[in-house]
Structures are given as C-alpha cells and as structure tokens.
Motif scaffolding. Structure first.
Motif, PDB file in Angstrom:
ATOM      1  N   GLU A  50      13.905 -16.278   3.453  1.00 19.76           N
ATOM      2  CA  GLU A  50      14.085 -15.323   2.477  1.00 19.76           C
ATOM      3  C   GLU A  50      13.024 -14.808   1.816  1.00 19.76           C
ATOM      4  OE1 GLU A  50      15.836 -15.668  -2.167  1.00 19.76           O
ATOM      5  OE2 GLU A  50      16.175 -17.413  -0.740  1.00 19.76           O
ATOM      6  N   THR A  51      13.068 -13.501   1.827  1.00 22.50           N
ATOM      7  CA  THR A  51      11.889 -12.636   1.102  1.00 22.50           C
ATOM      8  C   THR A  51      12.196 -11.826  -0.136  1.00 22.50           C
ATOM      9  OG1 THR A  51      12.316 -10.992   2.715  1.00 22.50           O
ATOM     10  CG2 THR A  51      10.874 -12.546   3.181  1.00 22.50           C
ATOM     11  N   SER A  52      11.306 -11.366  -0.882  1.00 21.68           N
ATOM     12  CA  SER A  52      11.603 -10.522  -1.959  1.00 21.68           C
ATOM     13  C   SER A  52      10.096 -10.117  -2.538  1.00 21.68           C
ATOM     14  CB  SER A  52      12.332 -10.975  -3.172  1.00 21.68           C
ATOM     15  OG  SER A  52      11.502 -12.100  -3.891  1.00 21.68           O
ATOM     16  N   ASP A  53      10.205  -8.941  -3.088  1.00 25.42           N
ATOM     17  CA  ASP A  53       8.899  -8.463  -3.723  1.00 25.42           C
ATOM     18  C   ASP A  53       8.439  -9.394  -4.919  1.00 25.42           C
ATOM     19  OD1 ASP A  53       9.787  -6.666  -6.416  1.00 25.42           O
ATOM     20  OD2 ASP A  53      11.230  -7.398  -5.276  1.00 25.42           O
ATOM     21  N   GLU A  54       9.360  -9.965  -5.563  1.00 27.48           N
ATOM     22  CA  GLU A  54       9.020 -11.008  -6.559  1.00 27.48           C
ATOM     23  C   GLU A  54       8.149 -12.130  -6.143  1.00 27.48           C
ATOM     24  OE1 GLU A  54      12.139 -12.223  -9.185  1.00 27.48           O
ATOM     25  OE2 GLU A  54      10.986 -12.873 -10.788  1.00 27.48           O
ATOM     26  N   LEU A  55       9.070 -12.702  -4.869  1.00 28.73           N
ATOM     27  CA  LEU A  55       8.197 -13.877  -3.965  1.00 28.73           C
ATOM     28  C   LEU A  55       6.809 -13.564  -3.746  1.00 28.73           C
ATOM     29  CD1 LEU A  55       8.503 -16.745  -3.041  1.00 28.73           C
ATOM     30  CD2 LEU A  55       9.677 -15.720  -0.992  1.00 28.73           C
ATOM     31  N   TYR A  56       6.714 -12.312  -2.854  1.00 25.39           N
ATOM     32  CA  TYR A  56       5.342 -11.893  -2.606  1.00 25.39           C
ATOM     33  C   TYR A  56       4.234 -11.750  -3.762  1.00 25.39           C
ATOM     34  CZ  TYR A  56       7.145 -11.362   2.240  1.00 25.39           C
ATOM     35  OH  TYR A  56       7.823 -11.357   3.456  1.00 25.39           O
ATOM     36  N   LEU A  82       7.968  -3.644  -0.264  1.00 24.21           N
ATOM     37  CA  LEU A  82       9.403  -3.575  -0.670  1.00 24.21           C
ATOM     38  C   LEU A  82       9.560  -2.850  -2.143  1.00 24.21           C
ATOM     39  CD1 LEU A  82       9.961  -7.598  -0.152  1.00 24.21           C
ATOM     40  CD2 LEU A  82      10.750  -5.537   1.420  1.00 24.21           C
ATOM     41  N   ASN A  83       8.518  -2.832  -2.850  1.00 27.03           N
ATOM     42  CA  ASN A  83       8.607  -2.222  -4.342  1.00 27.03           C
ATOM     43  C   ASN A  83       7.349  -1.418  -4.369  1.00 27.03           C
ATOM     44  OD1 ASN A  83       9.409  -1.570  -6.624  1.00 27.03           O
ATOM     45  ND2 ASN A  83       9.868  -3.538  -7.633  1.00 27.03           N
ATOM     46  N   PRO A  84       7.250  -0.129  -3.838  1.00 29.18           N
ATOM     47  CA  PRO A  84       6.085   0.544  -3.747  1.00 29.18           C
ATOM     48  C   PRO A  84       5.633   1.243  -5.155  1.00 29.18           C
ATOM     49  CG  PRO A  84       7.938   1.625  -2.715  1.00 29.18           C
ATOM     50  CD  PRO A  84       8.354   0.242  -3.071  1.00 29.18           C
ATOM     51  N   ASN A  85       6.632   1.199  -6.120  1.00 25.40           N
ATOM     52  CA  ASN A  85       6.456   2.133  -7.322  1.00 25.40           C
ATOM     53  C   ASN A  85       6.340   0.998  -8.549  1.00 25.40           C
ATOM     54  OD1 ASN A  85       6.838   4.823  -6.275  1.00 25.40           O
ATOM     55  ND2 ASN A  85       9.209   4.370  -6.304  1.00 25.40           N
ATOM     56  N   ASP A  86       6.170  -0.313  -8.179  1.00 27.88           N
ATOM     57  CA  ASP A  86       5.952  -1.406  -9.259  1.00 27.88           C
ATOM     58  C   ASP A  86       4.787  -1.291  -9.879  1.00 27.88           C
ATOM     59  OD1 ASP A  86       5.279  -4.291 -10.351  1.00 27.88           O
ATOM     60  OD2 ASP A  86       7.466  -4.176 -10.171  1.00 27.88           O
ATOM     61  N   GLN A  87       4.476  -1.018 -10.857  1.00 32.94           N
ATOM     62  CA  GLN A  87       3.235  -1.065 -11.535  1.00 32.94           C
ATOM     63  C   GLN A  87       2.373  -2.167 -11.738  1.00 32.94           C
ATOM     64  OE1 GLN A  87       1.836   2.298 -12.284  1.00 32.94           O
ATOM     65  NE2 GLN A  87      -0.096   1.193 -12.549  1.00 32.94           N
ATOM     66  N   ASP A  88       3.113  -3.199 -12.016  1.00 36.36           N
ATOM     67  CA  ASP A  88       2.384  -4.647 -12.200  1.00 36.36           C
ATOM     68  C   ASP A  88       1.599  -4.957 -10.769  1.00 36.36           C
ATOM     69  OD1 ASP A  88       2.992  -4.816 -14.690  1.00 36.36           O
ATOM     70  OD2 ASP A  88       4.604  -5.972 -14.113  1.00 36.36           O
ATOM     71  N   ILE A  89       2.291  -4.640  -9.438  1.00 36.27           N
ATOM     72  CA  ILE A  89       2.058  -5.017  -8.279  1.00 36.27           C
ATOM     73  C   ILE A  89       0.655  -4.219  -8.184  1.00 36.27           C
ATOM     74  CG2 ILE A  89       2.405  -4.955  -5.924  1.00 36.27           C
ATOM     75  CD1 ILE A  89       5.174  -5.664  -6.555  1.00 36.27           C
ATOM     76  N   LYS A  90       0.796  -2.888  -8.388  1.00 34.36           N
ATOM     77  CA  LYS A  90      -0.303  -1.896  -8.187  1.00 34.36           C
ATOM     78  C   LYS A  90      -1.659  -2.382  -8.961  1.00 34.36           C
ATOM     79  CE  LYS A  90       2.423   2.312  -7.243  1.00 34.36           C
ATOM     80  NZ  LYS A  90       3.026   3.662  -7.571  1.00 34.36           N
ATOM     81  N   ASN A  91      -1.345  -2.688 -10.192  1.00 37.65           N
ATOM     82  CA  ASN A  91      -2.652  -3.050 -11.007  1.00 37.65           C
ATOM     83  C   ASN A  91      -3.154  -4.329 -10.376  1.00 37.65           C
ATOM     84  OD1 ASN A  91      -2.020  -1.117 -12.886  1.00 37.65           O
ATOM     85  ND2 ASN A  91      -0.806  -2.413 -14.167  1.00 37.65           N
ATOM     86  N   ASN A  92      -2.314  -5.534 -10.106  1.00 34.78           N
ATOM     87  CA  ASN A  92      -2.878  -6.735  -9.654  1.00 34.78           C
ATOM     88  C   ASN A  92      -3.561  -6.466  -8.109  1.00 34.78           C
ATOM     89  OD1 ASN A  92      -1.902  -7.589 -11.681  1.00 34.78           O
ATOM     90  ND2 ASN A  92      -0.733  -9.474 -10.870  1.00 34.78           N
TER      91      ASN A  92
END
Length: 248
Positions: A50-56, A82-92
């Motif tokens: 199982e994979t998801s952007d939240e898990l990664y 999986l979620n290229p527009n998520d700002q939290d991921i980009k910031n981190n």
C-alpha cells in the motif's frame, strides 16, 4: 465472478484494517518523538504493497527528524510524485534539501518546449482528467440548453459556450496524456551513499570529474550495465555507479 469478488474482499479487508492500525501507531510514535518506531510502522505498510502521498510524507518527516538526509528527500519526492501540488510537501522538501551538501541551482530552460512543459505541468494527469470530465458535463448541459432554446440570443450564447467547453475538454485530454507521458518517460533517482564519484565514462578507469553527496536528485538519461548516465538540474552530466542510487 461474485465468489471471486467476495474472496478478494475477505482477504483485503483485514489487510486494510491492519494498515490503518499501523498508520495510527506510526503517527502516535511520531508524536511521542519515537521516530524510529514510526518509520518501522510506516515501512511495514509499504511492505504490504500500500502506498499514498500521506504515507510517504510522514516517512519523510520521520527521517528528517533523525537527520537522515537521503531517505527524507527520497520519501518527500515520492510524495510529490503522487501529489505534486501539495504545498506542505513542497515546503518540507526544501527544508530537507537544505541539509544536503550539494547546492545544485536549477537552470530554467527557455523556448517553446519549456513553456509547453510548464503549462502541462500546472496540473497532474489525474487533475487534467477530472477537468476534462467536468468540461464534458458542461458541454452536455450547454448543448442541451442550446438545442431546446427558442430565442436566437440564447441559442447563440449556449452554442458558443458548448464549443468552448468541448475545446477545453480536448485540450485537457491532450494535456493529461502529455503529463502522463512526462511522468512515465522521465526517471529520477536520489544519491543514497555519503559520496558518489562521477566519471566521464562508464568505467572505473575513466576520469573522475566531480563528486556528489547524499540527498542529491539526478535525472537518469541512460543505463549501461551497472552504470547510469545522469543530468543534474544545472545541466551537468556524468556517469556513476548504480549502487549509489535509489530510484524514484
């Protein structure tokens, strides 16, 4: 066919429940500062398939807290896929990249090809697909209103709107396939060793031209036996040993 469906349902439901429990346990361990335990729980979910952007994303956060440069960047990159527009991921991921030794400044490409790619990359292929479906629904509504309207002005207005909707739908479909092509054709990797020698040719006897360090993201251009030819964001190219890398 029904029996097969029920069998799949019976086998997958306990697994999903177990993964939910592992995810919650991982989150609890993370909140308590036990980042190693959090990683173990999250990786057990990955091992189940199982994979998801939240898990990664959570894996990236846990590795970042432990100052694990390469794994944190790797998992943030996986989340971005999986979620290229998520700002939290980009910031981190920017925070994680600041821990890396190599400061690779991206060279902005110019020309029609670069503009086209930037335009297509505004949304990921799933979002372009949903936009195409929405526009198809709008086309149907506008065309029905046009068809049943009796006033000339209304017929012209809704015919024009229906044509705009169908044109936008076609563009969205083209962009979705193009974005999907970019995702599947481009291959990236992250340096996972402390230092990776970069050579001019795929052999140990060739000249070492520079060195990369853990956490650096590279784009794979060519593979030859145990070697890969790559390009950095600043345009530099070279060959390095495949064992130094973890592919995205």
């Amino acid at each position: 066919m029904k029996k097969l469906f029920y069998l799949i349902f019976l086998f997958t439901m306990p697994l999903l429940g177990q993964n939910d429990a592992l995810f919650e346990a991982g989150n609890a361990a993370y909140n308590n500062g036990n980042y190693e335990a959090a990683i173990e729980n999250y990786e057990e979910i990955l091992n189940s398939g199982e994979t998801s952007d939240e898990l990664y994303y959570n894996l990236g956060n846990a590795h970042y807290k432990l100052n694990n440069i390469a794994p944190s960047i790797y998992y943030y990159e996986k989340a971005l896929q999986l979620n290229p527009n998520d700002q939290d991921i980009k910031n981190n991921i920017e925070f994680a990249r600041n821990m890396a030794i190599d400061d690779i400044e991206e060279v902005q490409k110019s020309g029609f090809t670069a503009i086209w790619k930037d335009t297509v990359s505004v949304l990921d292929y799933n979002e372009w697909g949903w936009l195409a479906i929405s526009l198809a629904v709008m086309f149907s509504i506008f065309f029905l209103i046009y068809y049943f309207s009796r006033k000339t002005f209304q017929k012209r207005l809704f015919f024009t709107l229906s044509m705009i909707a169908v044109g936008g739908m076609l563009f969205a479909v083209v962009f979705a396939f193009q974005q999907k092509s970019y995702v599947t054709s481009e291959q990236f990797a992250v340096i996972f060793t402390e230092e990776a020698e970069v050579r001019s040719e795929p052999t140990q006897r060739s000249e070492e031209i520079f060195t990369l360090h853990e956490g650096t993201k590279i784009e794979i251009i060519e593979t030859y036996q145990d070697w890969v030819k790559f390009e950095l964001a600043n345009g530099l190219q070279g060959w390095t040993d495949k064992s130094y890398l973890k592919f995205l």
